[in-house]
Motif scaffolding. Structure first.
Motif: not given
Lengths: 341, 341
Positions: A247, A250-251, A254, A277, B145, B199, B223-224, B234
Motif C-alpha cells: 500500500e 501508491p502512497v 502520490n 492504482y 486526492v 497538494e 494519506t492512505t 488515495i
C-alpha cells in the motif's frame, strides 16, 4: 548482429528528437526496420507493449495521452535488477554491519544482527521483509548523506555477486534497459518505485538506468539538518521514515510524483497495489508483471518464494488481463554482460 | 515594446535547443541583443544572476557545472507569488472550513477554527505558523486526492484576492517567471520547495510556473491507499506528515530531490536553512533573497512581519554576500497583469 541492433536502437532514440532527423537518415532507418526492443523475442508480450505505446502516443488515437501524463513507474528489486539469493541491499547491509560491529557490541547477542554477523542467512530471512528492512535501515544510519553515497559507491566498486561474480549492478536486465529507453523516447517520464532504500539506489541508478535521482521513490530513514562548524549537513538517523512497499507504493507515488501512472511494471505481490492504482487511471493504462521463469539464466520463483513472492499478483494479472513477462520465453538475453559482443 | 520583449524572450528559450537554430534566426537575434530578464532593471542584482548563470554553464569555465547537477530550488509563498495579507493557502483553508462547518459543529467553540468562522484574522494569526499549518492541513483532509485537486482548481477559478480583485494565482511575480524560464533555458532543473501544502500547489504550478508536479516539494498530510468497490483511491488523512519549512527544507530537498541545489531562492527566515544548505555545495552556488520593499506595487515587510519574516536571513545575506533583490528598485513590473499590453 547484436552490435548493429544496439547501434540502431540508439539511433531510434536520437530520431525521436524530430529536429535531429534529416530525410537521409529517415530513409536509411526505415529500410532496416529498427527494433527498439532487440532483447525481447517476438510474441504476445512484446506486441502488447509496443501496441500500447503506439496507441497512447499517436495523436488522434482514441487512447492518446498527452506527454505530461505519460508517467511510467518501475519496481527495482527483481524487476530492473535481480534479487536472488537475497535483496542486493541486504548483502550491502550485511557488509556494513560487519564493518560497524566493533562499535556495536550488543549486535553479537541481538537478533537479527547476530545472524548477520554469523552469516546465518536462513535465521536472518526468518525475520521477514520488515525485519530485513529494519536491518537495512539501521545499518545505514549515523552518517551524513554525502558519506553514505560514497559508501554505496565504494561497495558497488568492490563487492561481487556470489553466483555471477559480477558487481551487483551488472545484474540489471538488458530487456528492461531497452524498455526504459523506448518509453523515454516516446515521451514517458520513467520513475523507480521500490521497497528498497532511496539513498541506496540514488548513487547509481542515474548512470545505470538513465533515471535521475529525483525520479526515485523508495523506503527511507529519517534525516536531520545540522550546521557543523558552519558546514550544512544532512545526517541519517536510525529511525524508519517510510516503507515504500505494498500500500506504501501508491502512497509514495502520490507523495513524490503527484500524478497517477499510466504504465506500471513490477514482479511481486509488493507491487500489486501500484498496479491496481495505475489500473484505475482514466487514461488507457498498462500493467506489466515480470514472472521469473528462468532458472538457468537467472532464477525461477513465484508463489512460494520468500523474496519477491508473486502469488496474488499472478492471479489478479490473469483475471484482469495484465501483461505477464515469461522471462525464459520472452527475453533472448537477461544481463548486459551476456550480450554477444 | 513590452510585447516584443516577450516574444524575443520566448525565442531565447527556443534557441537554447541548438538543433532548432538555423543561421538566419541566429543572425536576427544577435542583432537585437535579446534580454532574457526584461522585467529586471539593469543593476547589480540582474548582473549577479546573469554572471553566475553564464559562468556555470560555460564549458571550460572554472565554475562550470554539469547539467545534471544544475538544481535550482524556489520557495513559493512571497517568492514566486505574494503572501499578503496572509498566505493564500490560508484564504483557501478558511473558505474550506466555512464550507465544511456544518459537518464539524465543534469548530464553533474550538480555536483556531472559531476565529476562522468569525473572520477574526488577528486571533487566527496569533496561533503562529504551526497553528496556521495545522488549520490548513486539517481543513484539507477527508477526501481523495482526485477530489481535493478539483476543489483547489474550483477555488482558484472563483476566489479573488481582497486587494487586487484577481484570482490568487494571477499574483505571481513576472520577474520570477522570467528567471525560471531563463534557468531552464540554461539547463537548470527548477523545483519548488515550499512550506505550503504540496497538494495545494500541484494542481496549478505546472501551468503557471512550468514546474512539473513531481518537482514540487512541500508540507503534507498523511494519506492512505484504499480499494473502494474495485476502484483504487488515495485518501487524505487529518494528520500531519511533514512540515517543509526551516530545517525541514534541506531535509525535504534531500528526500525528494536527492541532490544538493546549486541555486536557491527564498524570501524569509524559513528559507535560511535551504540557502545555507545550497551554500555548502562544492560547486559554485548562488543564494537569492527577495526583499519585499515595494508597498505601492506589492507590500513592504521584513524583520517584524508575522508572515514571511526576513530577519536572520537578511543579516546572513549581508555577512555572506548573498544576492538580495530590492523589489522596488530591481523589478520594473511585479505581476503579469500589470504588463503594458
Amino acid at each position: 548482429m547484436r552490435k548493429i541492433a544496439l547501434v540502431l536502437s540508439f539511433l531510434v532514440v536520437l530520431s525521436s528528437c524530430k529536429s535531429e532527423v534529416n530525410p537521409e537518415t529517415t530513409a536509411q532507418t526505415a529500410d532496416v526496420k529498427m527494433d527498439p526492443l532487440p532483447s525481447w523475442n517476438e510474441g504476445e508480450t512484446k506486441n502488447a507493449i509496443m501496441a500500447y505505446v503506439k496507441g497512447v502516443t499517436t495523436e488522434g488515437d482514441a487512447n492518446f495521452i498527452p506527454e505530461m501524463d505519460r508517467v511510467a513507474t518501475f519496481d527495482n528489486d527483481g524487476n530492473l535488477w535481480s534479487e536472488q539469493p537475497a535483496y542486493f541491499q541486504l548483502f550491502f547491509a550485511m557488509d556494513r554491519i560487519k564493518a560497524l560491529a566493533d562499535e556495536h557490541p550488543e549486535w553479537k547477542t541481538t537478533q537479527p544482527y547476530k545472524s548477520v554477523l554469523e552469516d546465518d542467512m536462513s535465521t536472518l530471512m526468518s525475520y521477514g521483509e520488515h525485519g530485513l528492512l529494519e536491518i537495512v535501515m539501521a545499518s545505514h544510519a549515523g552518517n551524513t548523506v554525502t558519506e553514505f553515497e560514497q559508501i554505496v559507491k565504494d561497495w558497488l566498486a568492490t563487492a561481487k555477486h556470489p553466483r555471477f561474480n559480477q558487481p551487483y549492478n551488472a545484474l540489471v536486465y538488458q530487456p528492461m534497459l531497452e524498455l526504459l529507453d523506448y518509453l523515454r523516447a516516446n515521451g514517458f517520464k520513467t520513475f523507480i518505485v521500490s521497497g528498497g532504500g532511496i539513498e541506496f539506489m540514488r548513487p547509481w541508478v542515474e548512470e545505470v538506468y538513465g533515471i535521475p535521482k529525483d525520479q526515485v521513490v523508495g523506503s527511507s530513514i529519517k534525516t536531520t539538518f545540522q550546521m557543523n562548524n558552519g558546514k550544512a549537513e544532512i545526517v541519517r538517523l536510525a529511525e524508519l521514515d517510510f516503507i515504500d512497499d505494498k500500500e506504501g507504493k501508491p502512497v509514495g507515488i502520490n507523495k513524490f510524483i503527484g500524478r497517477k501512472p499510466v504504465f506500471a511494471s513490477g514482479n511481486s505481490d509488493g507491487d500489486l497495489q501500484m498496479l491496481q492504482y495505475t489500473d484505475s487511471n482514466s487514461y488507457e493504462s498498462f500493467q506489466l508483471y515480470l514472472h521469473h521463469t528462468d532458472a538457468e539464466r537467472e532464477w525461477a520463483y513465484d508463489r512460494d518464494s520468500h523474496i519477491g513472492r508473486l502469488d496474488k499478483g499472478l492471479d489478479e494479472a490473469n483475471e484482469k488481463g495484465w501483461t505477464v513477462i515469461d522471462m525464459q520465453k520472452d527475453w533472448n538475453v537477461v544481463y548486459p554482460f551476456q550480450l554477444n559482443k
